[in-house]
Write a protein that holds these residues in place. Structure first.
Motif, PDB file in Angstrom:
ATOM      1  N   MET A   1      19.860 143.676  16.188  1.00 38.04           N
ATOM      2  CA  MET A   1      20.582 143.440  17.427  1.00 38.04           C
ATOM      3  C   MET A   1      21.459 142.190  17.257  1.00 38.04           C
ATOM      4  SD  MET A   1      19.266 143.195  21.389  1.00 38.04           S
ATOM      5  CE  MET A   1      17.811 142.238  21.121  1.00 38.04           C
ATOM      6  N   ALA A   2      22.670 142.251  17.753  1.00 32.61           N
ATOM      7  CA  ALA A   2      23.614 141.131  17.657  1.00 32.61           C
ATOM      8  C   ALA A   2      23.135 139.962  18.517  1.00 32.61           C
ATOM      9  CB  ALA A   2      24.993 141.573  18.109  1.00 32.61           C
ATOM     10  N   LYS A   3      23.518 138.785  18.088  1.00 32.88           N
ATOM     11  CA  LYS A   3      23.194 137.585  18.867  1.00 32.88           C
ATOM     12  C   LYS A   3      23.943 137.624  20.196  1.00 32.88           C
ATOM     13  CE  LYS A   3      22.776 134.264  15.080  1.00 32.88           C
ATOM     14  NZ  LYS A   3      23.317 133.016  14.548  1.00 32.88           N
ATOM     15  N   ALA A   4      23.268 137.216  21.242  1.00 27.80           N
ATOM     16  CA  ALA A   4      23.937 137.093  22.534  1.00 27.80           C
ATOM     17  C   ALA A   4      24.919 135.928  22.451  1.00 27.80           C
ATOM     18  CB  ALA A   4      22.924 136.867  23.641  1.00 27.80           C
ATOM     19  N   ARG A   5      26.109 136.119  23.040  1.00 35.43           N
ATOM     20  CA  ARG A   5      27.143 135.079  23.053  1.00 35.43           C
ATOM     21  C   ARG A   5      27.071 134.331  24.370  1.00 35.43           C
ATOM     22  NH1 ARG A   5      32.925 136.729  21.770  1.00 35.43           N
ATOM     23  NH2 ARG A   5      32.978 134.733  20.704  1.00 35.43           N
ATOM     24  N   ILE A   6      26.940 133.016  24.267  1.00 33.67           N
ATOM     25  CA  ILE A   6      26.831 132.147  25.433  1.00 33.67           C
ATOM     26  C   ILE A   6      28.041 131.216  25.461  1.00 33.67           C
ATOM     27  CG2 ILE A   6      25.368 130.491  26.658  1.00 33.67           C
ATOM     28  CD1 ILE A   6      23.946 133.181  25.977  1.00 33.67           C
ATOM     29  N   LEU A   7      28.757 131.204  26.582  1.00 31.82           N
ATOM     30  CA  LEU A   7      29.857 130.262  26.766  1.00 31.82           C
ATOM     31  C   LEU A   7      29.339 129.070  27.552  1.00 31.82           C
ATOM     32  CD1 LEU A   7      32.866 129.563  26.440  1.00 31.82           C
ATOM     33  CD2 LEU A   7      33.246 130.674  28.660  1.00 31.82           C
ATOM     34  N   VAL A   8      29.441 127.887  26.969  1.00 34.76           N
ATOM     35  CA  VAL A   8      29.006 126.644  27.610  1.00 34.76           C
ATOM     36  C   VAL A   8      30.247 125.902  28.088  1.00 34.76           C
ATOM     37  CG1 VAL A   8      27.835 124.434  27.269  1.00 34.76           C
ATOM     38  CG2 VAL A   8      26.973 126.495  26.117  1.00 34.76           C
ATOM     39  N   VAL A   9      30.349 125.715  29.407  1.00 31.06           N
ATOM     40  CA  VAL A   9      31.490 125.025  30.001  1.00 31.06           C
ATOM     41  C   VAL A   9      30.991 123.659  30.467  1.00 31.06           C
ATOM     42  CG1 VAL A   9      33.357 125.147  31.677  1.00 31.06           C
ATOM     43  CG2 VAL A   9      32.342 127.271  30.789  1.00 31.06           C
ATOM     44  N   GLU A  10      31.309 122.628  29.700  1.00 35.61           N
ATOM     45  CA  GLU A  10      30.800 121.269  29.937  1.00 35.61           C
ATOM     46  C   GLU A  10      31.849 120.287  29.459  1.00 35.61           C
ATOM     47  OE1 GLU A  10      29.256 118.022  30.747  1.00 35.61           O
ATOM     48  OE2 GLU A  10      27.773 119.585  31.138  1.00 35.61           O
ATOM     49  N   ASP A  11      32.300 119.394  30.347  1.00 33.63           N
ATOM     50  CA  ASP A  11      33.356 118.452  29.976  1.00 33.63           C
ATOM     51  C   ASP A  11      32.872 117.285  29.131  1.00 33.63           C
ATOM     52  OD1 ASP A  11      32.090 117.600  32.414  1.00 33.63           O
ATOM     53  OD2 ASP A  11      33.704 116.151  32.682  1.00 33.63           O
ATOM     54  N   GLU A  12      31.603 116.933  29.211  1.00 34.11           N
ATOM     55  CA  GLU A  12      31.075 115.834  28.401  1.00 34.11           C
ATOM     56  C   GLU A  12      30.762 116.363  27.003  1.00 34.11           C
ATOM     57  OE1 GLU A  12      27.958 113.567  30.270  1.00 34.11           O
ATOM     58  OE2 GLU A  12      28.855 113.914  32.237  1.00 34.11           O
ATOM     59  N   GLU A  13      31.541 115.900  26.016  1.00 33.95           N
ATOM     60  CA  GLU A  13      31.453 116.446  24.664  1.00 33.95           C
ATOM     61  C   GLU A  13      30.051 116.339  24.062  1.00 33.95           C
ATOM     62  OE1 GLU A  13      33.595 116.142  20.302  1.00 33.95           O
ATOM     63  OE2 GLU A  13      34.444 115.030  21.982  1.00 33.95           O
ATOM     64  N   THR A  14      29.388 115.203  24.245  1.00 33.12           N
ATOM     65  CA  THR A  14      28.046 115.026  23.688  1.00 33.12           C
ATOM     66  C   THR A  14      27.078 116.045  24.275  1.00 33.12           C
ATOM     67  OG1 THR A  14      28.495 112.665  23.442  1.00 33.12           O
ATOM     68  CG2 THR A  14      26.194 113.357  23.310  1.00 33.12           C
ATOM     69  N   GLN A  15      27.146 116.255  25.582  1.00 36.24           N
ATOM     70  CA  GLN A  15      26.284 117.236  26.240  1.00 36.24           C
ATOM     71  C   GLN A  15      26.620 118.645  25.761  1.00 36.24           C
ATOM     72  OE1 GLN A  15      23.695 116.793  28.600  1.00 36.24           O
ATOM     73  NE2 GLN A  15      23.881 114.729  27.818  1.00 36.24           N
ATOM     74  N   ARG A  16      27.897 118.951  25.689  1.00 39.15           N
ATOM     75  CA  ARG A  16      28.333 120.280  25.249  1.00 39.15           C
ATOM     76  C   ARG A  16      27.807 120.578  23.849  1.00 39.15           C
ATOM     77  NH1 ARG A  16      33.430 119.621  26.163  1.00 39.15           N
ATOM     78  NH2 ARG A  16      34.126 119.129  24.076  1.00 39.15           N
ATOM     79  N   GLN A  17      27.919 119.612  22.943  1.00 39.24           N
ATOM     80  CA  GLN A  17      27.428 119.791  21.577  1.00 39.24           C
ATOM     81  C   GLN A  17      25.909 119.984  21.564  1.00 39.24           C
ATOM     82  OE1 GLN A  17      28.950 116.366  19.489  1.00 39.24           O
ATOM     83  NE2 GLN A  17      30.884 117.381  19.032  1.00 39.24           N
TER      84      GLN A  17
END
Length: 127
Positions: A1-17
């Motif tokens: 089964m393919a990996k689920a794709r998750i879009l993370v929308v977060e303006d703080e780069e450290t948090q997003r990473q």
């Protein structure tokens, strides 16, 4: 089964990473963007299985992006992930599947993604 794709929308780069790294470690394909405008552009050309959305974004807020996501992808699961617990009200709860207050680590986020995608698969298998 393919990996689920998750879009993370977060303006703080450290948090997003951090969120993308934790989701990737949990077996997901995590894509991070820093604004609602980037998210909307990405969603107009790429499919995802779930969106993790911060509400406090520059220029266009996450709250403004919510109905746009629903227009582009009706039924797409959305997790609101914000530092501001006071935003939780009927309007947000109606538009998002899960509302999370940010914690110092991403464990609650990964758990919420796991649970929400599991519920989605269960519903789809019962159709």
């Amino acid at each position: 089964m393919a990996k689920a794709r998750i879009l993370v929308v977060e303006d703080e780069e450290t948090q997003r990473q951090l969120y993308c790294e934790e989701l990737s470690a949990a077996g997901y394909e995590a894509i991070g963007v820093g604004s609602a405008l980037e998210a909307e552009e990405f969603l107009s050309r790429e499919p995802v299985d779930l969106v993790v959305l911060d509400l406090n974004l520059p220029v266009v807020s996450g709250l403004e992006l919510l109905p746009r996501i629903h227009e582009l992808h009706p039924g797409l699961p959305i997790i609101i992930h914000t530092a501001y617990g006071s935003y939780r009200d009927e309007f947000i709860s109606w538009l998002a599947d899960v509302f999370l207050v940010k914690s110092p680590d991403a464990s609650n986020l990964v758990d919420a993604v796991d649970e929400l995608l599991s519920r989605q698969r269960e519903v789809a298998s019962n159709l």
